[in-house]
Motif scaffolding. Structure first.
Motif, PDB file in Angstrom:
ATOM      1  N   PHE A   1      20.040 -11.907  11.243  1.00  0.00           N
ATOM      2  CA  PHE A   1      20.073 -11.792   9.791  1.00  0.00           C
ATOM      3  C   PHE A   1      21.376 -11.654   8.878  1.00  0.00           C
ATOM      4  N   ALA A   2      21.614 -12.324   7.818  1.00  0.00           N
ATOM      5  CA  ALA A   2      22.691 -11.974   6.782  1.00  0.00           C
ATOM      6  C   ALA A   2      22.015 -10.711   6.132  1.00  0.00           C
ATOM      7  N   LYS A   3      23.211  -9.793   5.881  1.00  0.00           N
ATOM      8  CA  LYS A   3      22.629  -8.654   5.086  1.00  0.00           C
ATOM      9  C   LYS A   3      23.378  -8.442   3.619  1.00  0.00           C
ATOM     10  N   SER A   4      24.163  -9.480   3.457  1.00  0.00           N
ATOM     11  CA  SER A   4      24.610  -9.835   2.000  1.00  0.00           C
ATOM     12  C   SER A   4      25.051 -10.982   2.093  1.00  0.00           C
TER      13      SER A   4
ATOM     14  N   ASP B   1      16.278 -11.177   5.088  1.00  0.00           N
ATOM     15  CA  ASP B   1      16.496  -9.724   4.508  1.00  0.00           C
ATOM     16  C   ASP B   1      17.217  -9.700   3.308  1.00  0.00           C
ATOM     17  N   LEU B   2      17.345 -10.861   2.631  1.00  0.00           N
ATOM     18  CA  LEU B   2      17.948 -11.098   1.493  1.00  0.00           C
ATOM     19  C   LEU B   2      16.717 -11.632   0.342  1.00  0.00           C
TER      20      LEU B   2
ATOM     21  N   ARG C   1      12.341  -7.963   0.376  1.00  0.00           N
ATOM     22  CA  ARG C   1      11.876  -8.528   1.419  1.00  0.00           C
ATOM     23  C   ARG C   1      10.520  -8.873   1.640  1.00  0.00           C
TER      24      ARG C   1
ATOM     25  N   TYR D   1      23.189 -17.161   9.051  1.00  0.00           N
ATOM     26  CA  TYR D   1      22.294 -16.752   9.788  1.00  0.00           C
ATOM     27  C   TYR D   1      21.007 -16.498   8.768  1.00  0.00           C
TER      28      TYR D   1
ATOM     29  N   ASP E   1      28.557 -11.710   3.789  1.00  0.00           N
ATOM     30  CA  ASP E   1      29.062 -11.359   4.997  1.00  0.00           C
ATOM     31  C   ASP E   1      29.528 -12.228   6.047  1.00  0.00           C
TER      32      ASP E   1
END
Ligand code: SF4
Ligand code: F3S
Length: 326
Positions: free
Chosen positions: A258-261, A275-276, A324, A271, A264
């Motif tokens: 999962f991308a976190k920002s 989570d975004l 989320r 990804y 990133d």
């Protein structure tokens, strides 16, 4: 059931007048059959219907809206919905697009209703203002609610285009000061009384995918009825799967990547955007299959999660657009 439309000039004859070739017409029929998830042989049935049936009258009313749905629909593929509706489907009344204004425009709508009573397609965009007996949204001194009710009684088909017309949309966001609601709900009493008999199809989205609207009208012209609908009155060929089911980021979702920002390394590698705040797993629409802008993209392809714009209440979802889902 045969559609209650006259037979001459046919839709194809009208399209030919606009320079459409026979080959282009057959390609259009084949693409409509494919979009409607019909067998390839249905292209012939669509071809026959559009060759023998005349354009229906379309009356398009707008209540609490931003014109985004009209903007989106005018950018459909060739033959464009603009061409189909404005030139072929005999658009008799459209708040945004008509040249007439004031009393002349209102008279054009009333006259089109009278002339085509029981035969026209009514398109509704914008949330229906139910508060204060509709007085919070008026055109020509009449409330949108009243215009909807009087227009709906003589319609052969009603299409609520966009999430506002389907479910109330942004105007219905909390605290919903105008008591905005969707078309089917606003017409429920008249439907129960048998005064509104036309089937209602919801084509939600903010805005809706343009090709869905074209296909729904072509389906009605061909078969005289809506395609199969889900429990929210949405056409199943386009709303039978979630955007997550066909998302190119799904392999990463399945692998737990999962991308976190938004900037990133994971985002750059494509990804999953869960989570975004991506709402794809609970959102039914055709964005990842039909796609947007001549099938060139959709939100997750452009690097942003789905907001769930074709689902009821997406504007008030707990956690907002970036919270989320799970
Ligand atoms: Fe599903 Fe959204 Fe992830 Fe795509 S980006 S796989 S729609 S959660
Ligand atoms: Fe709307 Fe989600 Fe499609 S935000 S445009 S349903 S990908």
């Amino acid at each position: 059931m045969e559609p209650p439309f006259p037979v001459s000039p046919s839709v194809f004859e009208q399209l030919q007048g606009q320079g459409l070739t026979r080959r282009g017409f057959l390609q259009f029929c084949a693409s409509m059959a494919a979009l409607l998830a019909l067998p390839a042989s249905a292209a012939k049935t669509i071809e026959e219907a559009l060759t023998t049936r005349a354009r229906p009258s379309v009356i398009w009313i707008s209540i609490q809206e931003c014109t985004g749905c009209s903007e989106s629909l005018l950018r459909s593929f060739e033959p464009t919905l603009e061409g189909l509706i404005l030139d072929q489907f005999s658009l008799d009344y459209h708040h945004v697009l008509q040249a007439a204004a004031g009393k002349a425009a209102e008279a054009a709508r009333d006259s089109a209703i009278k002339r085509n009573y029981g035969k026209y397609v009514l398109v509704v965009d914008g949330g229906i203002t139910a508060g204060a007996d509709g007085a919070l949204s008026t055109t020509g001194g009449r409330s949108g609610l009243e215009i909807l009710k009087t227009s709906a009684e003589g319609a052969a088909l009603i299409i609520a285009v966009g999430s506002c017309a389907a479910f109330g949309g942004i105007p219905a966001a909390a605290p919903n000061p105008t008591q905005a609601t969707g078309t089917a709900q606003a017409l429920q009493v008249l439907r129960d009384q048998g005064r509104v008999k036309a089937p209602i199809i919801n084509v939600p989205g903010c805005p809706p995918v343009p090709e869905v609207m074209t296909a729904v009208i072509v389906n009605f012209l061909t078969f005289g009825k809506p395609p199969p609908l889900d429990d929210l009155l949405r056409p199943l060929p386009f709303f039978g799967r979630t955007v997550h089911d066909d998302c190119p980021r799904l392999p990463f979702y399945n692998e737990g990547l999962f991308a976190k920002s938004f900037d990133d390394e994971g985002a750059r590698k494509g990804y999953c955007l869960k989570d975004l705040g991506c709402k794809g797993p609970t959102t039914y629409n055709a964005c990842t299959t039909v796609q947007w802008n001549q099938a060139t993209g959709f939100p997750m392809k452009a690097g942003h999660g789905c907001l769930g714009c074709s689902q009821p209440g997406f504007w008030d979802r707990k956690g907002g657009f970036y919270g989320r889902l799970f």
